[in-house]
Design an enzyme around this catalytic site. Structure first.
Site, mmCIF file in Angstrom:
data_model
loop_
_atom_site.group_PDB
_atom_site.id
_atom_site.type_symbol
_atom_site.label_atom_id
_atom_site.label_comp_id
_atom_site.label_asym_id
_atom_site.label_seq_id
_atom_site.Cartn_x
_atom_site.Cartn_y
_atom_site.Cartn_z
ATOM 1 N N GLU A 110 -14.396 1.791 22.809
ATOM 2 C CA GLU A 110 -13.653 0.677 22.196
ATOM 3 C C GLU A 110 -14.022 -0.688 22.756
ATOM 4 O O GLU A 110 -13.154 -1.519 23.059
ATOM 5 C CB GLU A 110 -12.143 0.905 22.309
ATOM 6 N N GLU A 125 -11.349 9.640 18.462
ATOM 7 C CA GLU A 125 -9.906 9.469 18.719
ATOM 8 C C GLU A 125 -9.168 9.231 17.417
ATOM 9 O O GLU A 125 -9.663 8.532 16.526
ATOM 10 C CB GLU A 125 -9.609 8.265 19.625
#
Ligand code: BG6
Length: 481
Positions: A164, A376
């Site tokens: 991320e 995720e």
């Protein structure tokens, strides 16, 4: 539709995810150095990352539970400061051995490791020495760390460069990692550029040292839905996708940034410090797949440019929703708004987007022509442990079931999705909301109290979703009830 596109591929990587800082604990064991998460300012009444879910001592039990669920893959991250306590320099053999043990244990059960090289927990020593990713010396420090991992764990087939990265930029104005100092857009995008050059170099190195391994990035990727049929909202959604998502993946696949982002840079006085070979290094690095985290797609409404004012945002507790909403305002591009078409969870009434992965996996496949791996997705809720040791998390099952149904259609429509590793395998400490916001299939018995956590047994329990996911995996996604 061809026969081969029916349902999930035979070798689909069903599993789940975690990150070192959020599960391991053992922050002062095995000679581990401190990371920035060990010293970050916590929200009131939330657990620190010092003890987390104590995967450090429970890894055998946790991996056995993953095997019981039938996991084909486990995505976890390596703690940089466990391998290199100072971030560079001397390597900790105890750190190397810990992940060797974890990998051996996964191997025992035929669970494919998907290894994130870096998941938010920068060694504190590097933060102090270089000031973090703004400094180009981080490129060498990161590539040196990668080289150590590639040499010590050559059997790992799937590597993820950086978790991320885009969220650290997108939400970075207040630094969601807790420094409390708003960063300028200029610093944020220069950090992003340095991080991308570092990843590109790591991809080159991986291909050189481990020609059979696959390596790719792991940003949080979404697709912006326009808030209305107003063409201005449509353009805002396109620009938001460029700014929030494509910037990071275009760089590593095409070796350039999307043109629309330069307009945002102009409005926000961002000037990138680009060195001569940077784009060439990125253009030639060729990731083998795109890992992506996806909790729900965004819905974007057009916003004219104005100077952002953060003075009304409470920075002492960033669990406050207004904090996140403010960070999702990008004047000159758009802002995120509530989507009335999202599904309502029939158990707890929360809204979620079951189409998110289907839509985004299709978009990524079409844009990059690369396999995509969901690294995720999930449903963080305060689960309750009953007196007889059960956890009835039907709300999570509903969320996952509806998401998987849509994923399957997405694959039939052409998305080249190779695996699903939702967040998270076991309960862990959330980035901002402690251990009470639980995501796991495996319940970890501890609360926010760090003092108690030091001696807590942290017993593991199987949630209802554990038993449900086991059936899903055994049927390769056919049985979802
Ligand atoms: C992702 C991160 O952003 O979302 C994880 O990669 C994080 O580290 C997860 O835990 C869920 O977010 P949160 O804030 O609920 O922990």
């Amino acid at each position: 539709m061809s026969e081969t596109n029916k349902g999930f591929p035979k070798d689909f990587l069903w599993g789940a995810s975690s990150s070192a800082a959020q599960v391991e604990g053992g922050f002062d064991q095995g000679g581990r150095g401190l990371s920035i998460w060990d010293v970050k300012t916590l929200n009131p009444n939330t657990a620190s990352f010092h003890y987390a879910s104590d995967f450090y001592s429970h890894y055998k039990e946790d991996i056995a539970l993953m095997a019981e669920m039938g996991f084909k893959a486990y995505r976890f991250s390596i703690s940089w400061s466990r391998i290199l306590p100072e971030g560079e320099g001397e390597v900790s053999q105890a750190g190397i051995q810990f992940y060797r043990n974890v990998l051996d244990e996964l191997h025992k059960y035929n669970i494919e490791p998907v290894v994130t090289i870096y998941h938010f927990d920068l060694p504190l020593a590097l933060q102090e020495k270089y000031g973090g990713w703004i400094n180009r010396q981080m490129i060498d420090a990161y590539v040196n760390y990668c080289r150590i991992l590639f040499k010590n764990y050559p059997e790992v087939k799937y590597w993820l460069t950086y978790n991320e990265q885009n969220m650290l930029t997108f939400f970075g104005a207040f630094d969601m990692l807790g420094s409390g100092n708003p960063k300028s857009n200029n610093d944020l995008y220069n950090e992003a550029h340095v991080g991308l050059v570092a990843q590109a170099k790591a991809i080159h190195l991986c291909h050189e040292l481990l020609p059979d391994a696959w390596i790719g990035p792991a940003p949080n990727l979404t697709t912006s839905y326009p808030a209305s049929a107003d063409p201005k909202d449509y353009i805002a959604a396109q620009n938001m996708d460029d700014l929030r998502n494509n910037f990071y993946t275009d760089a590593l696949v095409f070796g350039r940034y999307p043109q629309s982002v330069y307009a945002y840079f102009e409005m926000n006085d961002v000037v990138l410090d680009v060195h001569e070979d940077d784009f060439e290094i990125m253009r030639t690095c060729k990731p083998d797949f795109i890992g992506f985290n996806c909790y729900g797609n965004d819905t974007t409404e057009h916003l004219d440019y104005y100077e952002l004012d953060f003075s009304d945002v409470d920075m002492s507790d960033n669990t406050n929703k207004s904090y996140l909403m403010k960070l999702m305002e990008k004047p000159g591009v758009g802002k995120s708004v509530v989507n009335p078409y999202f599904a309502e969870n029939s158990v707890d009434g929360n809204r979620y987007d079951p189409y998110a992965i289907r839509v985004t996996a299709r978009r990524l496949t079409e844009r990059y022509h690369l396999p995509v791996l969901l690294t995720e997705n999930g449903y963080g809720r305060p689960d309750t442990l009953t007196e007889d040791g059960q956890i009835h998390d039907d709300y999570r099952i509903e969320h996952l079931r509806e998401t998987i149904k849509q994923m399957k259609i997405g694959i039939e429509e052409g998305a080249q999705l190779i695996g699903y590793c939702p967040w998270s395998a076991m309960d862990l400490v959330s980035t901002r909301e402690g251990i009470s916001k639980r995501y796991g299939f495996i319940y970890v018995d501890r609360d926010e109290d760090d003092v108690k956590a030091q001696t807590a047994e942290m017993k593991r329990y199987r949630k209802d979703s554990f038993h449900w996911y086991k059936k899903v995996i055994a049927s390769n996604g056919e049985i979802l009830d």
